[in-house]
Write a protein that holds these residues in place. Structure first.
Motif, short mmCIF file in Angstrom:
data_model
loop_
_atom_site.label_atom_id
_atom_site.label_comp_id
_atom_site.label_asym_id
_atom_site.label_seq_id
_atom_site.Cartn_x
_atom_site.Cartn_y
_atom_site.Cartn_z
N PHE A 58 7.89 7.78 33.28
CA PHE A 58 7.89 8.16 34.69
C PHE A 58 7.46 9.62 34.78
CE2 PHE A 58 10.81 4.73 34.09
CZ PHE A 58 10.71 3.94 35.22
N LYS A 59 6.29 9.84 35.35
CA LYS A 59 5.75 11.20 35.45
C LYS A 59 6.05 11.80 36.81
CE LYS A 59 1.89 9.28 34.26
NZ LYS A 59 0.47 8.99 33.97
N SER A 60 6.08 13.12 36.83
CA SER A 60 6.36 13.84 38.08
C SER A 60 5.11 14.53 38.59
CB SER A 60 7.47 14.88 37.83
OG SER A 60 7.67 15.65 39.00
N ASN A 64 9.35 20.09 36.59
CA ASN A 64 10.29 21.21 36.51
C ASN A 64 10.45 21.70 35.07
OD1 ASN A 64 11.89 19.27 35.29
ND2 ASN A 64 13.37 19.13 36.97
N GLY A 65 9.63 21.15 34.16
CA GLY A 65 9.68 21.59 32.76
C GLY A 65 10.74 20.92 31.92
N LYS A 66 11.39 19.90 32.48
CA LYS A 66 12.45 19.20 31.75
C LYS A 66 12.09 17.72 31.57
CE LYS A 66 16.08 22.20 33.71
NZ LYS A 66 16.65 22.82 32.50
N GLY A 67 12.46 17.19 30.41
CA GLY A 67 12.22 15.78 30.12
C GLY A 67 13.51 15.07 29.77
N VAL A 68 13.59 13.80 30.13
CA VAL A 68 14.77 12.99 29.83
C VAL A 68 14.33 11.74 29.07
CG1 VAL A 68 16.72 11.69 30.78
CG2 VAL A 68 15.90 13.75 31.96
N ILE A 69 14.94 11.52 27.92
CA ILE A 69 14.72 10.29 27.16
C ILE A 69 15.99 9.46 27.31
CG2 ILE A 69 14.29 9.28 24.88
CD1 ILE A 69 13.01 12.02 24.13
N LEU A 70 15.84 8.23 27.77
CA LEU A 70 17.00 7.37 28.04
C LEU A 70 16.94 6.14 27.13
CD1 LEU A 70 18.26 6.37 31.61
CD2 LEU A 70 18.72 5.04 29.57
N TYR A 71 17.90 6.05 26.20
CA TYR A 71 18.01 4.89 25.33
C TYR A 71 18.77 3.78 26.07
CZ TYR A 71 16.53 7.40 21.05
OH TYR A 71 15.81 8.07 20.09
N PRO A 72 18.17 2.58 26.19
CA PRO A 72 18.83 1.49 26.92
C PRO A 72 20.07 0.96 26.21
CG PRO A 72 16.47 1.09 26.61
CD PRO A 72 16.84 2.22 25.71
N GLY A 73 20.93 0.31 26.96
CA GLY A 73 22.07 -0.38 26.39
C GLY A 73 21.60 -1.62 25.63
N LYS A 86 12.59 6.61 38.11
CA LYS A 86 11.75 7.00 39.24
C LYS A 86 12.40 8.11 40.06
CE LYS A 86 8.55 6.81 42.40
NZ LYS A 86 7.27 7.52 42.17
N SER A 87 13.70 8.01 40.28
CA SER A 87 14.41 9.01 41.10
C SER A 87 14.41 10.38 40.42
CB SER A 87 15.84 8.55 41.38
OG SER A 87 15.84 7.33 42.10
N LEU A 88 14.64 10.41 39.11
CA LEU A 88 14.62 11.69 38.40
C LEU A 88 13.21 12.27 38.37
CD1 LEU A 88 17.07 11.08 35.42
CD2 LEU A 88 17.45 12.52 37.42
N ALA A 89 12.21 11.40 38.23
CA ALA A 89 10.82 11.88 38.24
C ALA A 89 10.48 12.50 39.59
CB ALA A 89 9.87 10.72 37.93
N TYR A 93 11.51 15.69 36.88
CA TYR A 93 11.69 15.40 35.46
C TYR A 93 10.63 14.42 34.95
CZ TYR A 93 16.35 17.30 36.38
OH TYR A 93 17.39 18.11 36.75
N THR A 94 10.27 14.57 33.70
CA THR A 94 9.50 13.53 33.01
C THR A 94 10.53 12.64 32.32
OG1 THR A 94 7.60 14.97 32.60
CG2 THR A 94 7.85 13.05 31.16
N VAL A 95 10.48 11.34 32.60
CA VAL A 95 11.49 10.42 32.06
C VAL A 95 10.81 9.37 31.19
CG1 VAL A 95 13.36 8.81 32.62
CG2 VAL A 95 12.89 10.76 34.13
N VAL A 96 11.36 9.17 29.99
CA VAL A 96 10.81 8.18 29.07
C VAL A 96 11.93 7.23 28.63
CG1 VAL A 96 9.51 7.77 26.96
CG2 VAL A 96 9.16 9.90 28.23
#
Length: 245
Positions: A58-60, A64-73, A86-89, A93-96
């Motif tokens: 999810f690109k912004s 803001n220079g911050k990235g979030v990597i989210l490991y699924p359950g 999408k909301s954090l982007a 934030y860049t979210v992967v």
């Protein structure tokens, strides 16, 4: 004697094959994003959402220079976290969210390393994970503390092999009142493995499945708030905390 040995080997191989097939079938019985989520976050139609290297990115438009990597359950499809991504982007934030082998994060603990090295843009990376994904995220972070800005547990906590209590790694733990899988007692016990300045946030009325949008989960309790209320609270708490850390 040789015949006995031969048939013993054949039997062992057959058992291994049967066990693997049973595990594979079990791992493929996953929790998918609800229809309402797929209509809310249109992954295929959004130019700022990209599927790359088995990652959902999810690109912004205004980073803001911050990235979030989210490991699924465990056994949860990556698309189920699309609303958070999408909301954090949208907040910069860049979210992967990486797809894990057999849908189990422990088989892909080092995905964060691949993601961080793949991005040309220099970002401050936060590693997050839901449930078993959070355990894997903590394991990676513990061994790569120079690469990760902070850890965010979503209904999760570290194992004893990832004891952050003597360090200063920024940690946020978000948990839910009606979680039937990661209970309040589990969170309380996990505090001894976290830094003294770790932040904790309890979602009143939330449950385990509400950290994604994939419907009810076996073993969980019923939430007394909507999944969208829980998702919005998670996003707000994550955003506030990352801006301060």
């Amino acid at each position: 004697m040789k015949k006995v040995l031969k048939w013993t080997v054949i039997l062992l191989l057959a058992v291994i094959v049967v066990v693997f097939l049973a595990f594979y079938i079990w791992s493929e019985q996953t929790y998918s994003a609800t229809e309402k989520l797929t209509k809310t976050v249109k992954i295929e139609d959004d130019p700022l959402i990209e599927e790359k290297n088995d990652w959902l990115v999810f690109k912004s438009e205004d980073s803001n220079g911050k990235g979030v990597i989210l490991y699924p359950g465990a056994k949860v499809e990556v698309e189920a976290y699309g609303y958070i991504g999408k909301s954090l982007a949208d907040k910069g934030y860049t979210v992967v969210i990486p797809k894990m082998p057999f849908h189990i994060a422990f088989f892909g603990i080092n995905e964060a390393e691949k993601i961080i090295s793949d991005f040309d843009e220099k970002l401050e990376w936060y590693l997050s994970g839901h449930s078993l994904g959070g355990v894997a995220a903590a394991s990676y972070t513990y061994d790569h503390q120079d690469e990760v800005k902070g850890v965010i547990f979503l209904a999760s906590y570290p194992t004893k092999s990832a004891d952050f209590s003597k360090g200063d790694m920024p940690v946020l733990s978000i948990y839910a009142e009606n979680d039937g899988l990661t209970t309040g007692d589990d969170i309380e016990k996990s505090k001894k493995l976290l830094p003294s300045n770790a932040a904790f946030h309890k979602i009143e009325g939330g449950n385990h499945a509400g950290f994604g949008v994939y419907g009810p989960q076996k073993g969980d309790k019923k939430a007394s708030i909507s999944v969208w209320e829980q998702q919005d609270e998670i996003i707000q708490v994550m955003d506030d905390w990352m801006r301060e850390n």
